[in-house]
Design an enzyme around this catalytic site. Structure first.
Site, PDB file in Angstrom:
ATOM      1  N   SER A 130      -6.295   2.708  -3.990  1.00 17.35           N
ATOM      2  CA  SER A 130      -6.734   2.150  -2.722  1.00 17.35           C
ATOM      3  C   SER A 130      -8.118   1.514  -2.881  1.00 17.35           C
ATOM      4  O   SER A 130      -9.038   2.124  -3.430  1.00 17.35           O
ATOM      5  CB  SER A 130      -6.797   3.260  -1.664  1.00 17.35           C
ATOM      6  OG  SER A 130      -7.275   2.757  -0.440  1.00 17.35           O
ATOM      7  N   GLY A 131      -8.239   0.268  -2.403  1.00 15.33           N
ATOM      8  CA  GLY A 131      -9.508  -0.452  -2.497  1.00 15.33           C
ATOM      9  C   GLY A 131      -9.656  -1.276  -3.749  1.00 15.33           C
ATOM     10  O   GLY A 131     -10.707  -1.889  -3.964  1.00 15.33           O
ATOM     11  N   THR A 135      -3.772  -5.664  -1.731  1.00 13.01           N
ATOM     12  CA  THR A 135      -3.390  -6.486  -0.579  1.00 13.01           C
ATOM     13  C   THR A 135      -3.947  -7.891  -0.703  1.00 13.01           C
ATOM     14  O   THR A 135      -3.281  -8.877  -0.370  1.00 13.01           O
ATOM     15  CB  THR A 135      -3.882  -5.820   0.719  1.00 13.01           C
ATOM     16  OG1 THR A 135      -3.336  -4.504   0.804  1.00 13.01           O
ATOM     17  CG2 THR A 135      -3.465  -6.628   1.929  1.00 13.01           C
ATOM     18  N   ASN A 181     -11.764   2.644   1.173  1.00 11.10           N
ATOM     19  CA  ASN A 181     -11.456   1.241   1.428  1.00 11.10           C
ATOM     20  C   ASN A 181     -11.464   1.004   2.932  1.00 11.10           C
ATOM     21  O   ASN A 181     -10.893   1.779   3.693  1.00 11.10           O
ATOM     22  CB  ASN A 181     -10.068   0.903   0.835  1.00 11.10           C
ATOM     23  CG  ASN A 181      -9.733  -0.568   0.970  1.00 11.10           C
ATOM     24  OD1 ASN A 181     -10.565  -1.368   1.385  1.00 11.10           O
ATOM     25  ND2 ASN A 181      -8.506  -0.920   0.626  1.00 11.10           N
ATOM     26  N   SER A 184      -7.493  -0.249   3.925  1.00 11.45           N
ATOM     27  CA  SER A 184      -6.547   0.388   3.014  1.00 11.45           C
ATOM     28  C   SER A 184      -5.139   0.306   3.576  1.00 11.45           C
ATOM     29  O   SER A 184      -4.888   0.640   4.738  1.00 11.45           O
ATOM     30  CB  SER A 184      -6.945   1.844   2.802  1.00 11.45           C
ATOM     31  OG  SER A 184      -5.986   2.507   2.010  1.00 11.45           O
ATOM     32  N   SER A 185      -4.190  -0.158   2.739  1.00 12.30           N
ATOM     33  CA  SER A 185      -2.788  -0.198   3.141  1.00 12.30           C
ATOM     34  C   SER A 185      -2.228   1.216   3.110  1.00 12.30           C
ATOM     35  O   SER A 185      -2.223   1.866   2.066  1.00 12.30           O
ATOM     36  CB  SER A 185      -1.982  -1.098   2.198  1.00 12.30           C
ATOM     37  OG  SER A 185      -2.403  -2.427   2.287  1.00 12.30           O
ATOM     38  N   GLY A 411      -1.273   3.000  -4.591  1.00 16.99           N
ATOM     39  CA  GLY A 411      -1.575   3.405  -5.958  1.00 16.99           C
ATOM     40  C   GLY A 411      -1.517   4.911  -6.136  1.00 16.99           C
ATOM     41  O   GLY A 411      -1.325   5.680  -5.189  1.00 16.99           O
ATOM     42  N   GLU A 413      -2.595   8.612  -6.407  1.00 17.42           N
ATOM     43  CA  GLU A 413      -3.619   9.313  -5.629  1.00 17.42           C
ATOM     44  C   GLU A 413      -3.809  10.728  -6.148  1.00 17.42           C
ATOM     45  O   GLU A 413      -2.836  11.471  -6.372  1.00 17.42           O
ATOM     46  CB  GLU A 413      -3.249   9.357  -4.138  1.00 17.42           C
ATOM     47  CG  GLU A 413      -3.283   7.998  -3.471  1.00 17.42           C
ATOM     48  CD  GLU A 413      -3.061   8.061  -1.976  1.00 17.42           C
ATOM     49  OE1 GLU A 413      -3.221   7.021  -1.317  1.00 17.42           O
ATOM     50  OE2 GLU A 413      -2.718   9.148  -1.475  1.00 17.42           O
TER      51      GLU A 413
END
Length: 1264
Positions: A130-131, A135, A181, A184-185, A411, A413
């Site tokens: 994330s980040g 995206t 992020n 973040s998605s 991603g 985690e």
């Protein structure tokens, strides 16, 4: 740096002939050196640390993209680098990945090109934490595809707009601010863009994966809920606030519990407007939008429902008003809402469907869980409905062909507290890593087998064992154990968790699993992750109780019922699917879709956790390098060879390094590309075990070998640069000599004639009226006008322009002068002035000194309309008076050496409206009403010029008044000497031609060049002139009716050509000057090369006297060489000529190329000597081509379609098509002539055909 599929496809295209490619460019030696390596397969040392060092160097220098073969590594810069502009985008359009620096646009171009070229589905897999920029990378791929996919139809443009509009819409509903992020998605997304056969987007489809529903009801400190809640509560319209009772985000528990309402860099109000615009583009109606916001309001108000513990331990509602408003929004009964949230209906199963039903009260914790479950279910189903509604809007409206999929997935985690969500996310990443390794290794293996290359496979971690640990049924994996625990202890979540703990003990036999009581450890490919079992079974069930379904079913809101289409059948005994089952099915479907497409990979890396554009966290990046498997990827890529490329590309890149393949920058290898590539590698001294030759590609084992080749290539260019410098210095010597000659020649140019015309006009004005100064009559005297250069950039001219306030007015005359200034009680005295004339007025400026400072100012301005006449004397002095209208200043009396030019200039400006007065005295107005005279007296004692004193000017005698300019001096006659200074210039010239230089190898066309390259094609190599046999003897006086020719060599003809065998006799029908003759054999006509034919001598009908020997005849002049042969003699008697402004430019100095592009005459002398017939010395004749030597080269094939076209047309290559062969067959069309529909071949431009010249010579001799 392996060649991409796109380039490999074009290289494998069958060729019908040699294709020319751009020559190597010297500019490449001066390009900006890259930081690190752009492709990490070329790293000398393969380790996580060396990968990190390379990435850090490039990231620090603003280079965020790096390749590992075809895999793109992207590091988030956390700043705008300006690399996504339209200008940058178009640089990647139609380019091979190796032609441009690494970029996400290159990956998009490769996928789009391969889809069109191979008609295969493509997918781009974007992964990272994330980040890291997943995206953003997905958005840039959509941006590129929308820009390059073409299509001007309204439907196609509408689809493009919809695809781009999905970004802000899904970001609002699916992204949130996290600790790592700001955007973040919190879901996975697979976007499939659907194209037609023309490569135009006609539709799209989105598949959603694993929305993080838990974020709706709770967030950790300093995180936020989904963006849409803050956008809606901050920027909703007054009507919406009134309709839904909307307040600020601080008023709702679901949006304020984390104490984070604002995010730096995010404007919720602007994003809300973008979301509404995206909804309109997608096609959501106003009613649908209103219903979506109604669901959001229901969720927000559900979070404000609070429970209190009653005396009996059961839960009660603290604020009944919230319940009433929720019931109003849901359009249900408020009492039913209260009952569903505080009680649970339990049905006992006894004897089939019969049983007892009980209302079981819930405690506050259980009631809160029911409330949160309802909120999560509404939002999750709303999100799924939005995705399905987008898919309906983007449904293909015409025939479809291929797709390009873009996977933006969460991603890997690893948190301090990892639960069921992290298990699902990491499981999906394990599946993607499995695909990545399998496809990458599989592609390498297939290429080595296809190219018949010997290689050693490497050991790599196969994570299939980890995937089986999570998803397998037999033996049961983690998901299967979770399902069993949920089924056996479904009534109590704590009991289900304990049951799962017991079942995990059975998984301990797997080396990648470790049970640790209430936790368990899974050894993922990216690292070890400890999972917390508490609450995991309840999250796995992910099912709404029957009461909530009944509540929704009773709603009068049709939209609310629409987003809950699948309700459990109370009569069904089948266990509903769990969350684990759904994520397994989604991952399986995703894997199946990806396996059907050709993948491209983007691996994103987050350089730090603080979103800083300058901080680089080495430890965090090393961790990402490890779990992304970059080192493993490089090792797989380099398992056999680090670099591979097609033979054609290798030859094109490195042919300069071998003397066998290059000469003076030209490609001269005459063999096939494979042998040429092998010769290059041998000549550069590379060990045989460092490279292998495949079927279509050359493979280089170590990157150092490639670096050595590139270094040698760079050194070649620098050596060439030194040679160019020497030639450049010599060119300047040549140029300076030319300049000196041109300066002498320029005296007779057309500009001097114009100046002379002005001078003649001045002579006419003063003709017979005034004696002339001798210097005024010199032949080279020119009336230049602006002697002070006020119109130029002279400093004095600029100062005078400012002082006089001329502005943009052009000065027609300017010079120094003297003004007669009256002194009180003293005699008048001349004083220096500046005289300036424009088309409006005469300006008199003066320079004064004040306190040591020199200042120029305007003394007087005299408009031209006020000048009535100009008064001069009839002697040779330089005085004149401008007689103006009556004024207080009087008439200016001036002394100017250029008086004739000044008078002529004034007359031209006023269309001769000013009178010119000449006499022994000059009368002028000293003041307004005071007249004065100046007497002019001849005085031979004055040595030069004239002397003014007391209104009298003493002046010596001058030239007669009727004198004219002296005639121009005659130019010296002489031979134009050639420029031979400088050691790089060969001695010689038109008077002393040198013999032909040493023959050099013939340039060959380079192997095939991709059609999408913008490089300019190399010029077509010119065939060497064919060697002709000795001219035939003079024909008899009686010409035969038909000329017969014998074939000297066998010739295999093609279409419109005549095939010949040696000694065949053919009849000549027509001769052409381009080297091809039309002949007839056995009643058929066709074109044949004339240097393959020799004349068959015919016996004369009667014996005749022998013709005079050829030596006594005057040598005939060849058309192409007559001018050059006579050139030296003509230069000896050159005479001066008047310049003609309309004449075409010609070459006047030896060594300069004529303007028409043909060869300079003195460069043809050696060739003309060989064509001069019998008068030529025997030693200078070309050697005979008859013996055992191979046949002469064939000239260009004749064209059939009229009008005749150039022999080798340099046609522009149409983009997207295979390269045009260098010797392409001309198209066949309707011929103008009736001879077998065969058109005349066009002669090559700028080329002398020796055989044609000899044939014409023989014809002229026969006519003589």
């Amino acid at each position: 740096m392996a060649i991409s599929k796109k380039a490999a496809k074009k290289a494998a295209t069958p060729k019908t002939g040699a294709t020319k490619v751009a020559k190597a460019d010297w500019k490449e030696g001066f390009k900006r050196k890259q930081v690190g390596v752009s492709d990490m397969t070329l790293l000398t040392t393969i380790s996580n640390e060396s990968i990190n060092d390379n990435i850090q160097k490039r990231w620090t220098n603003g280079e965020i993209y790096t390749y590992i073969g075809g895999v793109l590594i992207s590091v988030n810069p956390f700043r705008d680098l300006g690399i996504y502009t339209d200008e940058t985008l178009h640089k990647y359009k139609g380019k091979n990945r190796l032609e441009v620096p690494p970029h996400v646009f290159a990956i998009a171009e490769s996928a789009y090109y391969n889809m069109n070229a191979y008609h295969e589905n493509q997918c781009v897999i974007i992964s990272g934490e994330s980040g890291a920029g997943k995206t953003e990378a997905a958005k840039r791929i959509m941006q590129y595809i929308a820009a390059v996919s073409g299509g001007h139809d309204n439907n196609i443009q509408e689809i493009k707009d919809m695809v781009l509009a999905t970004n802000p819409l899904l970001e609002s509903f699916g992204c949130a601010k996290t600790l790592r992020n700001n955007n973040s998605s919190r879901h996975g997304k697979y976007l499939e863009i659907i194209f037609n056969t023309h490569g135009e987007p006609v539709g799209a489809q989105i598949t959603n994966y694993l929305l993080e529903k838990g974020r709706i009801v709770g967030q950790v400190e300093n995180e936020r809920n989904f963006h849409i809640f803050y956008q809606f509560t901050k920027a909703a319209s007054d009507e919406q606030r009134e309709q839904f009772g909307l307040q600020g985000p601080e008023s709702y528990a679901y949006t304020s519990m984390s104490n984070c309402l604002e995010v730096q860099g995010i404007n919720d109000a602007e994003d809300y407007a973008d979301t509404l615009n995206a909804m309109r583009i997608i096609g959501l109606s106003e009613q649908e939008q209103s219903e979506i916001f109604r669901m959001l309001a229901i969720i927000l108000w559900l979070g404000n429902v609070q429970f209190q513990e009653m005396d009996d331990g059961n839960s009660g509602i603290t604020d009944q008003g919230v319940i009433d408003f929720i019931a109003y929004l849901m359009e249900v009964d408020a009492a039913m809402v209260q009952k569903v949230l505080t009680t649970k209906v339990v049905e006992t199963q006894r004897g089939g469907r019969r049983g007892s039903i009980y209302d079981v009260p819930l405690n506050p914790a259980q009631a809160t869980a029911v409330r949160d479950a309802l909120a999560k279910a509404i939002y999750n189903n709303l999100f799924e409905w939005i995705v399905s509604r987008i898919n309906i809007s983007m449904k293909p409206r015409s025939a479809t062909a291929q797709i390009i999929g873009i996977l933006d997935i969460f991603g890997f985690e690893i948190f301090e507290d990892n639960s069921f969500e992290q298990l699902c996310i990491n499981y999906v990443n394990e599946k993607l890593q499995q695909i990545f390794i399998e496809l990458t290794l599989k592609t390498e293996q297939e290429e080595y087998v296809r190219e018949q290359i010997k290689w050693t496979p490497i050991n790599y971690f196969n994570n299939k064992i980890v995937c089986d640990l999570i998803e397998e049924r037999k033996p049961p994996g983690i998901f299967a154990a979770l399902n069993d625990a949920c089924a056996t202890a479904h009534a109590d979540p704590a009991a289900a968790d304990n049951s799962f703990v017991q079942r995990t003990a059975m998984l301990s036999s797997n080396p990648h699993f470790d049970a640790r009581g209430a936790q368990f450890l899974v050894k993922h490919y990216a690292g070890d992750v400890m999972y917390n079992i508490s609450g995991m079974t309840d999250k796995n069930k992910d099912a709404l109780v029957k009461d909530l379904f009944d509540l929704i079913g009773s709603s009068g809101n049709h939209f609310l019922q629409t987003i809950f289409p699948d309700r459990p059948d109370p009569n069904s005994k089948k266990r509903p699917p769990t969350a684990g089952d759904r994520i397994k099915a989604s991952a399986g479907a995703l894997v199946d879709n990806l396996m059907k497409a050709q993948p491209s990979y983007i691996r994103t890396i987050k350089p730090n956790q603080n979103r800083s554009s300058t901080e680089y966290d080495t430890k965090a990046v090393l961790h990402q390098i490890k779990y992304l498997g970059l080192q493993e990827n490089i090792r797989v890529r380099r398992a056999g060879f680090a670099y591979r490329n097609t033979f054609e590309k290798m030859v094109e890149r490195f042919y300069l390094l071998s003397p066998s393949t290059s000469y003076a920058g030209e490609y001269i290898w005459q063999g096939d590309p494979k042998s040429g590539c092998e010769q290059i590698l041998k000549d550069t001294g590379i060990a045989k075990d460092e490279w292998q030759m495949g079927v279509t590609k050359a493979f280089i084992k170590n990157p150092e070998t490639l670096f050595a080749l590139e270094t040698m290539r760079d050194r070649y260019w620098h050596n060439m640069a030194a040679r160019i410098q020497r030639a450049w210095r010599n060119y300047w010597r040549y140029k300076n000599e030319c300049a000196r000659r041109i300066q002498r020649f320029w005296k007779n140019n057309k500009e001097s004639i114009e100046y002379a015309k002005v001078r003649e006009y001045g002579h006419q004005v003063l003709a017979g009226r005034k004696e002339r100064r001798r210097f005024s009559l010199l032949s080279y005297r020119r009336f230049m006008g602006d002697y002070l250069d006020i119109n130029g950039k002279n400093a004095l001219g600029a100062e005078l322009r400012n002082a006089c306030g001329l502005g943009a007015d052009q000065v027609t005359f300017s010079s120094k002068a003297q003004l007669l200034v009256s002194k009180r009680l003293r005699s008048s005295k001349p004083s220096p002035r500046f005289l300036i004339v424009t088309n409006k007025a005469v300006y008199i400026a003066m320079t004064t000194q004040n306190n040591g400072q020199i200042h120029t100012s305007l003394e007087r301005k005299i408009p031209l309309v006020t000048i009535k006449s100009i008064s001069l004397s009839n002697l040779r002095d330089d005085w004149l008076v401008l007689n103006c209208n009556a004024s207080e200043e009087g008439d200016p009396v001036l002394h100017c050496y250029f008086k004739t030019e000044l008078v002529a200039n004034l007359l031209q400006l006023t269309q001769a409206s000013i009178s010119v007065l000449a006499g022994p005295t000059i009368e002028f107005a000293k003041k307004k009403d005071k007249k004065a005279q100046i007497q002019f007296v001849k005085d031979e004692t004055i040595p030069r010029d004239d002397v003014y004193k007391s209104h009298t000017v003493h002046v010596p005698s001058g030239e007669p008044p009727n004198s004219t300019s002296r005639p121009r001096a005659k130019r010296k006659q002489g031979v134009v000497r050639p420029i031979t200074q400088g050691k790089l210039l060969r001695a010689g010239g038109p008077s002393n031609p040198r013999n032909a230089s040493k023959p050099q190898p013939t340039a060959q066309p380079l192997p095939g060049k991709p059609a999408f390259s913008n490089a300019k094609a190399a010029p077509a190599p010119t065939l060497p002139p064919a060697r002709s046999p000795a001219p035939p003897p003079p024909p008899s006086l009686e010409e035969p009716d038909v000329e017969l020719y014998r074939a000297k060599f066998a010739f295999q003809g093609q279409e419109t050509e005549m095939s010949l065998q040696k000694d065949d006799i053919v009849e000549l029908v027509e001769k052409d000057n381009n080297g091809w003759w039309l002949v007839k054999k056995d009643g058929e006509e066709g074109w044949a090369p004339n240097n393959y034919l020799e004349l068959v001598p015919n016996k004369p009908r009667a014996p005749l006297a022998a013709p005079p020997p050829p030596a006594r005849r005057p040598p005939p002049s060849a058309p192409a060489t007559s001018a050059s042969s006579a050139a030296p003699k003509a230069l000896v008697t050159v005479k001066p000529l008047t310049a003609d402004a309309s004449a075409k430019p010609v070459a006047v100095f030896p060594g300069l190329m004529p303007s028409n592009g043909s060869v300079a005459p003195w460069k043809k002398l050696a060739g003309s000597a060989n064509n001069s017939g019998e008068a030529t010395p025997a030693g200078s004749r070309p050697s005979s081509s008859l013996g055992a030597k191979p046949p002469p080269p064939v000239a260009t094939k004749p064209k059939v379609a009229p009008p005749p076209v150039a022999a080798k047309p340099g046609a522009v290559k149409p983009p997207g098509k295979p390269p045009i062969p260098a010797a392409a067959r001309p198209p066949v069309g309707n011929a103008a002539t009736q001879r077998a529909n065969v058109g005349k071949p066009a002669p090559p431009s700028g080329q002398l055909d020796l055989a044609a010249a000899l044939a014409k010579r023989a014809q002229r001799m026969s006519e003589d």
